[in-house]
Design a protein around this motif. Structure first.
Motif, PDB file in Angstrom:
ATOM      1  N   MET A 196     134.188  -3.486  11.703  1.00 34.28           N
ATOM      2  CA  MET A 196     133.175  -3.745  12.705  1.00 34.28           C
ATOM      3  C   MET A 196     132.378  -4.955  12.245  1.00 34.28           C
ATOM      4  O   MET A 196     131.925  -5.010  11.115  1.00 34.28           O
ATOM      5  N   LYS A 197     132.225  -5.900  13.115  1.00 32.04           N
ATOM      6  CA  LYS A 197     131.524  -7.140  12.805  1.00 32.04           C
ATOM      7  C   LYS A 197     130.015  -6.958  13.030  1.00 32.04           C
ATOM      8  O   LYS A 197     129.593  -6.423  14.051  1.00 32.04           O
ATOM      9  N   THR A 198     129.204  -7.410  12.063  1.00 33.46           N
ATOM     10  CA  THR A 198     127.752  -7.407  12.194  1.00 33.46           C
ATOM     11  C   THR A 198     127.311  -8.817  12.535  1.00 33.46           C
ATOM     12  O   THR A 198     127.727  -9.782  11.890  1.00 33.46           O
ATOM     13  N   ILE A 199     126.472  -8.942  13.550  1.00 36.48           N
ATOM     14  CA  ILE A 199     125.987 -10.246  14.001  1.00 36.48           C
ATOM     15  C   ILE A 199     124.518 -10.368  13.620  1.00 36.48           C
ATOM     16  O   ILE A 199     123.715  -9.485  13.935  1.00 36.48           O
ATOM     17  N   ALA A 200     124.179 -11.469  12.943  1.00 38.00           N
ATOM     18  CA  ALA A 200     122.791 -11.693  12.536  1.00 38.00           C
ATOM     19  C   ALA A 200     121.898 -11.837  13.768  1.00 38.00           C
ATOM     20  O   ALA A 200     122.274 -12.456  14.763  1.00 38.00           O
ATOM     21  N   ILE A 201     120.728 -11.244  13.688  1.00 38.40           N
ATOM     22  CA  ILE A 201     119.768 -11.320  14.794  1.00 38.40           C
ATOM     23  C   ILE A 201     118.715 -12.362  14.428  1.00 38.40           C
ATOM     24  O   ILE A 201     117.858 -12.128  13.587  1.00 38.40           O
ATOM     25  N   ASN A 202     118.806 -13.527  15.079  1.00 39.33           N
ATOM     26  CA  ASN A 202     117.816 -14.578  14.868  1.00 39.33           C
ATOM     27  C   ASN A 202     116.774 -14.528  15.996  1.00 39.33           C
ATOM     28  O   ASN A 202     116.834 -13.660  16.869  1.00 39.33           O
ATOM     29  N   ALA A 203     115.832 -15.458  15.997  1.00 36.68           N
ATOM     30  CA  ALA A 203     114.742 -15.452  16.987  1.00 36.68           C
ATOM     31  C   ALA A 203     115.268 -15.553  18.417  1.00 36.68           C
ATOM     32  O   ALA A 203     114.774 -14.864  19.319  1.00 36.68           O
ATOM     33  N   GLU A 204     116.273 -16.384  18.627  1.00 34.20           N
ATOM     34  CA  GLU A 204     116.839 -16.554  19.972  1.00 34.20           C
ATOM     35  C   GLU A 204     117.506 -15.261  20.461  1.00 34.20           C
ATOM     36  O   GLU A 204     117.322 -14.840  21.601  1.00 34.20           O
ATOM     37  N   ILE A 205     118.274 -14.629  19.575  1.00 30.86           N
ATOM     38  CA  ILE A 205     118.937 -13.375  19.935  1.00 30.86           C
ATOM     39  C   ILE A 205     117.906 -12.270  20.141  1.00 30.86           C
ATOM     40  O   ILE A 205     118.033 -11.459  21.061  1.00 30.86           O
ATOM     41  N   THR A 206     116.863 -12.247  19.306  1.00 33.26           N
ATOM     42  CA  THR A 206     115.802 -11.244  19.462  1.00 33.26           C
ATOM     43  C   THR A 206     115.186 -11.330  20.842  1.00 33.26           C
ATOM     44  O   THR A 206     114.951 -10.316  21.503  1.00 33.26           O
ATOM     45  N   GLU A 207     114.923 -12.532  21.303  1.00 33.51           N
ATOM     46  CA  GLU A 207     114.335 -12.750  22.633  1.00 33.51           C
ATOM     47  C   GLU A 207     115.265 -12.209  23.728  1.00 33.51           C
ATOM     48  O   GLU A 207     114.832 -11.514  24.640  1.00 33.51           O
ATOM     49  N   ALA A 208     116.555 -12.507  23.625  1.00 32.93           N
ATOM     50  CA  ALA A 208     117.523 -12.041  24.619  1.00 32.93           C
ATOM     51  C   ALA A 208     117.652 -10.517  24.584  1.00 32.93           C
ATOM     52  O   ALA A 208     117.682  -9.863  25.633  1.00 32.93           O
ATOM     53  N   ILE A 209     117.724  -9.948  23.387  1.00 37.03           N
ATOM     54  CA  ILE A 209     117.839  -8.496  23.248  1.00 37.03           C
ATOM     55  C   ILE A 209     116.607  -7.804  23.822  1.00 37.03           C
ATOM     56  O   ILE A 209     116.715  -6.788  24.509  1.00 37.03           O
ATOM     57  N   ALA A 210     115.437  -8.366  23.564  1.00 42.50           N
ATOM     58  CA  ALA A 210     114.191  -7.772  24.074  1.00 42.50           C
ATOM     59  C   ALA A 210     114.240  -7.652  25.592  1.00 42.50           C
ATOM     60  O   ALA A 210     113.849  -6.625  26.159  1.00 42.50           O
ATOM     61  N   GLY A 211     114.749  -8.671  26.267  1.00 41.56           N
ATOM     62  CA  GLY A 211     114.879  -8.615  27.724  1.00 41.56           C
ATOM     63  C   GLY A 211     115.858  -7.545  28.166  1.00 41.56           C
ATOM     64  O   GLY A 211     115.609  -6.816  29.131  1.00 41.56           O
ATOM     65  N   ASP A 212     116.949  -7.412  27.429  1.00 39.87           N
ATOM     66  CA  ASP A 212     117.965  -6.409  27.771  1.00 39.87           C
ATOM     67  C   ASP A 212     117.493  -4.980  27.494  1.00 39.87           C
ATOM     68  O   ASP A 212     117.850  -4.053  28.219  1.00 39.87           O
ATOM     69  N   LEU A 213     116.699  -4.805  26.446  1.00 43.21           N
ATOM     70  CA  LEU A 213     116.217  -3.467  26.099  1.00 43.21           C
ATOM     71  C   LEU A 213     115.445  -2.824  27.244  1.00 43.21           C
ATOM     72  O   LEU A 213     115.499  -1.611  27.433  1.00 43.21           O
ATOM     73  N   ALA A 214     114.735  -3.630  28.005  1.00 37.04           N
ATOM     74  CA  ALA A 214     113.923  -3.108  29.113  1.00 37.04           C
ATOM     75  C   ALA A 214     114.783  -2.440  30.180  1.00 37.04           C
ATOM     76  O   ALA A 214     114.267  -1.685  31.007  1.00 37.04           O
ATOM     77  N   GLN A 215     116.098  -2.671  30.163  1.00 39.41           N
ATOM     78  CA  GLN A 215     116.992  -2.045  31.132  1.00 39.41           C
ATOM     79  C   GLN A 215     117.383  -0.616  30.741  1.00 39.41           C
ATOM     80  O   GLN A 215     118.002   0.092  31.521  1.00 39.41           O
ATOM     81  N   ASN A 216     116.993  -0.206  29.521  1.00 37.09           N
ATOM     82  CA  ASN A 216     117.266   1.152  29.056  1.00 37.09           C
ATOM     83  C   ASN A 216     116.042   2.024  29.299  1.00 37.09           C
ATOM     84  O   ASN A 216     114.909   1.589  29.094  1.00 37.09           O
ATOM     85  N   GLN A 217     116.272   3.279  29.704  1.00 36.11           N
ATOM     86  CA  GLN A 217     115.176   4.202  30.022  1.00 36.11           C
ATOM     87  C   GLN A 217     114.218   4.423  28.851  1.00 36.11           C
ATOM     88  O   GLN A 217     113.028   4.629  29.062  1.00 36.11           O
ATOM     89  N   MET A 218     114.724   4.398  27.633  1.00 38.47           N
ATOM     90  CA  MET A 218     113.858   4.625  26.471  1.00 38.47           C
ATOM     91  C   MET A 218     112.830   3.523  26.301  1.00 38.47           C
ATOM     92  O   MET A 218     111.740   3.761  25.789  1.00 38.47           O
ATOM     93  N   PHE A 219     113.199   2.319  26.697  1.00 35.38           N
ATOM     94  CA  PHE A 219     112.366   1.164  26.419  1.00 35.38           C
ATOM     95  C   PHE A 219     111.756   0.527  27.669  1.00 35.38           C
ATOM     96  O   PHE A 219     111.043  -0.470  27.573  1.00 35.38           O
ATOM     97  N   ALA A 220     112.006   1.090  28.823  1.00 38.95           N
ATOM     98  CA  ALA A 220     111.601   0.472  30.096  1.00 38.95           C
ATOM     99  C   ALA A 220     110.097   0.247  30.216  1.00 38.95           C
ATOM    100  O   ALA A 220     109.666  -0.713  30.855  1.00 38.95           O
ATOM    101  N   GLU A 221     109.286   1.105  29.606  1.00 35.51           N
ATOM    102  CA  GLU A 221     107.837   0.998  29.727  1.00 35.51           C
ATOM    103  C   GLU A 221     107.200   0.153  28.627  1.00 35.51           C
ATOM    104  O   GLU A 221     105.989  -0.038  28.625  1.00 35.51           O
ATOM    105  N   PHE A 222     107.993  -0.365  27.706  1.00 32.34           N
ATOM    106  CA  PHE A 222     107.457  -1.123  26.581  1.00 32.34           C
ATOM    107  C   PHE A 222     107.004  -2.517  27.018  1.00 32.34           C
ATOM    108  O   PHE A 222     107.587  -3.127  27.913  1.00 32.34           O
ATOM    109  N   LYS A 223     105.983  -3.028  26.338  1.00 36.44           N
ATOM    110  CA  LYS A 223     105.528  -4.407  26.532  1.00 36.44           C
ATOM    111  C   LYS A 223     106.511  -5.336  25.831  1.00 36.44           C
ATOM    112  O   LYS A 223     107.208  -4.946  24.896  1.00 36.44           O
ATOM    113  N   LYS A 224     106.534  -6.594  26.265  1.00 34.90           N
ATOM    114  CA  LYS A 224     107.461  -7.588  25.719  1.00 34.90           C
ATOM    115  C   LYS A 224     107.322  -7.708  24.188  1.00 34.90           C
ATOM    116  O   LYS A 224     108.323  -7.780  23.481  1.00 34.90           O
TER     117      LYS A 224
END
Length: 160
Positions: A1-29
């Motif tokens: 299984m390949k591990t991909i480093a999470i840099n600032a750009e990826i963190t920003e993209a992931i943060a936007g995607d996380l809001a699509q999950n019910q666990m994280f939908a109410e979280f602030k950016k």
């Protein structure tokens, strides 16, 4: 299984995607960025086991893309049986972490699957520091229980 480093750009993209999950939908950016920074970004090969039934529950996963296949092996019943497919922005593995019990199913990646893994310590910390996370997790578990009940019980015409 390949591990991909999470840099600032990826963190920003992931943060936007996380809001699509019910666990994280109410979280602030800002909180979503903290969550993203605490994750491990994984890319399993098609057909690769992400977790194995009976193994220690060491974290939970969020499917970012692709699909994860859930298989359950019943004692003395031959091959594992596919029981579900997990789509993007759904989670897997929370029950084992919550209960401190071994994995209840084997998860196999399909083609082009990308996952975020949150280790068990991070998961426990989320409950302590972000109350919305605990409530959202309870709702997800309740929905799964309700769906499982519907799948195994004949329809009674009532709502439950």
């Amino acid at each position: 299984m390949k591990t991909i480093a999470i840099n600032a750009e990826i963190t920003e993209a992931i943060a936007g995607d996380l809001a699509q999950n019910q666990m994280f939908a109410e979280f602030k950016k800002e909180d979503l960025k903290k969550v993203a920074a605490g994750a491990t970004f994984l890319q399993p090969d098609a057909g690769e086991e992400v977790m194995k039934q009976g193994d220690k529950a060491d974290g939970f996963y969020l499917v970012m893309s692709g699909e994860a296949i859930v298989k359950v092996q019943q004692a003395g019943k031959g091959d594992a049986v596919e029981v579900a497919r997990i789509k993007p922005f759904d989670t897997i593995g929370e029950i084992g972490v919550l209960l401190g019990q071994p994995r209840s199913a084997t998860i196999v990646a399909s083609a082009d699957t990308m996952l975020l893994k949150f280790d068990d310590k991070f998961f426990q910390n989320m409950f302590k520091t972000m109350p919305d996370f605990g409530l959202a997790t309870c709702r997800i578990m309740a929905r799964r229980l309700q769906q499982s009940s519907r799948n195994i019980l004949p329809s009674s015409g009532g709502k439950g």
